[in-house]
Design an enzyme around this catalytic site. Structure first.
Site, PDB file in Angstrom:
ATOM      1  N   ASN A  39       0.787  -1.233   0.000  1.00 26.16           N
ATOM      2  CA  ASN A  39       0.000   0.000   0.000  1.00 26.16           C
ATOM      3  C   ASN A  39       0.819   1.284   0.000  1.00 26.16           C
ATOM      4  O   ASN A  39       0.357   2.297  -0.522  1.00 26.16           O
ATOM      5  CB  ASN A  39      -0.927  -0.007   1.227  1.00 26.16           C
ATOM      6  CG  ASN A  39      -1.571   1.339   1.462  1.00 26.16           C
ATOM      7  OD1 ASN A  39      -2.430   1.772   0.703  1.00 26.16           O
ATOM      8  ND2 ASN A  39      -1.150   2.025   2.519  1.00 26.16           N
ATOM      9  N   TYR A  88       3.201   9.651 -11.346  1.00 27.62           N
ATOM     10  CA  TYR A  88       2.308   8.901 -10.472  1.00 27.62           C
ATOM     11  C   TYR A  88       1.540   7.845 -11.266  1.00 27.62           C
ATOM     12  O   TYR A  88       1.472   6.674 -10.861  1.00 27.62           O
ATOM     13  CB  TYR A  88       1.339   9.863  -9.787  1.00 27.62           C
ATOM     14  CG  TYR A  88       0.405   9.190  -8.814  1.00 27.62           C
ATOM     15  CD1 TYR A  88       0.851   8.794  -7.559  1.00 27.62           C
ATOM     16  CD2 TYR A  88      -0.921   8.935  -9.143  1.00 27.62           C
ATOM     17  CE1 TYR A  88       0.007   8.176  -6.655  1.00 27.62           C
ATOM     18  CE2 TYR A  88      -1.783   8.308  -8.243  1.00 27.62           C
ATOM     19  CZ  TYR A  88      -1.308   7.930  -7.011  1.00 27.62           C
ATOM     20  OH  TYR A  88      -2.159   7.305  -6.126  1.00 27.62           O
ATOM     21  N   LYS A 137       1.766   3.687 -10.937  1.00 21.52           N
ATOM     22  CA  LYS A 137       0.611   2.890 -10.545  1.00 21.52           C
ATOM     23  C   LYS A 137       0.190   1.912 -11.641  1.00 21.52           C
ATOM     24  O   LYS A 137      -0.319   0.822 -11.346  1.00 21.52           O
ATOM     25  CB  LYS A 137      -0.547   3.811 -10.171  1.00 21.52           C
ATOM     26  CG  LYS A 137      -0.305   4.593  -8.879  1.00 21.52           C
ATOM     27  CD  LYS A 137      -0.090   3.660  -7.690  1.00 21.52           C
ATOM     28  CE  LYS A 137      -0.018   4.387  -6.372  1.00 21.52           C
ATOM     29  NZ  LYS A 137       0.103   3.474  -5.217  1.00 21.52           N
ATOM     30  N   THR A 165      -8.488  10.897   2.355  1.00 22.23           N
ATOM     31  CA  THR A 165      -7.369  10.532   3.217  1.00 22.23           C
ATOM     32  C   THR A 165      -6.541  11.782   3.517  1.00 22.23           C
ATOM     33  O   THR A 165      -6.811  12.862   2.975  1.00 22.23           O
ATOM     34  CB  THR A 165      -6.462   9.482   2.535  1.00 22.23           C
ATOM     35  OG1 THR A 165      -5.833  10.089   1.401  1.00 22.23           O
ATOM     36  CG2 THR A 165      -7.255   8.265   2.093  1.00 22.23           C
TER      37      THR A 165
END
Length: 240
Positions: free
Chosen positions: A84, A147, A151, A182
């Site tokens: 994660n 990013y 991913k 988050t």
């Protein structure tokens, strides 16, 4: 849904967000043995659980040298793993400094590989692994080259690992969240966050970390016993 109390679960990025929510949900579902990894030493702990805290960067091979040794000494094995830990970053390709590209790829891809390698070594037979990728890995947007690339590669790692682990019934899947409420959004008001969600997702909202944690737990559980190599988009319809 519940897990055996003797199951050993590895979770990276365990100090906050999806990682912390996953630890807490697995605990609620019966897991009592954890190996937790984060650069922040303030990770969950429980009075009636065995929790091994490992503070370090997932992108540092020495973190995993120590983690494999400590997990073997404390628990002897792993049964479950959640890959994660990650960082975000943005910038147009033409303006993106190579140092920023490498910083994001180092944590999100090198870190995912090192975590996955350790988990596959420490799970002796059957087991389950979930890699937390991102919908940015399959939907192109301006400014997310590093990013998104990290991913996308992490999601493909899940597929390769699923094939490599299938002979011993080690299942590997990836979850691809869209926006998640988050700490990454710290500093943005709830109203602004809600407006962003309503504008970008057909369902009109982002997920909570707890919702993503429950979906990860499903993929780790026997309820997903025939699911491996899957990429689960959990994005409120953003990628449609």
């Amino acid at each position: 849904m519940s897990f055996p109390t003797d199951a050993v679960a590895l979770i990276t990025g365990a100090a906050s967000g999806i990682g912390k929510a996953t630890v807490e949900h697995l605990y609620a579902e019966g897991v009592r043995r954890f190996a937790l990894v984060d650069v922040n030493s303030t990770m969950p702990t429980f009075d009636d659980a065995d929790v091994l805290h490992l503070c370090g960067s997932v992108a540092d091979p020495s973190t995993w040298d120590e983690a494999e040794r400590a997990i073997t000494e404390c628990f002897g094995r792993l049964d479950l793993a959640v890959v994660n830990a990650g960082i975000s970053g943005a910038g147009p390709i033409a303006d993106l400094a190579f140092e920023d590209w490498r910083r994001i790829l180092s944590v999100n891809l090198d870190g995912a590989f090192l975590t996955l390698r350790a988990a596959m070594r420490l799970i002796p037979g059957e087991g389950a692994i979930v890699i937390v990728s991102s919908i940015a890995g399959i939907k192109a947007e301006i400014g997310v080259a590093a990013y998104g690339a990290s991913k996308a590669a992490a999601a493909h790692l899940a597929k390769v690992a699923a094939k490599e682990g299938a002979a011993r019934r080690l299942r590997v899947n990836a979850i691809l969240p869209g926006g998640v409420d988050t700490p990454i959004w710290t500093g943005m008001s709830f109203e602004a966050l809600q407006a962003m969600a309503e504008a970008s997702t057909p369902l009109g909202r982002f997920a909570t970390a707890d919702e993503i944690a429950r979906q990860i737990a499903f993929l780790l559980s026997d309820r997903a016993a025939t699911i491996t190599g899957a990429l689960l988009a959990s994005d409120g319809g953003y990628s449609l």
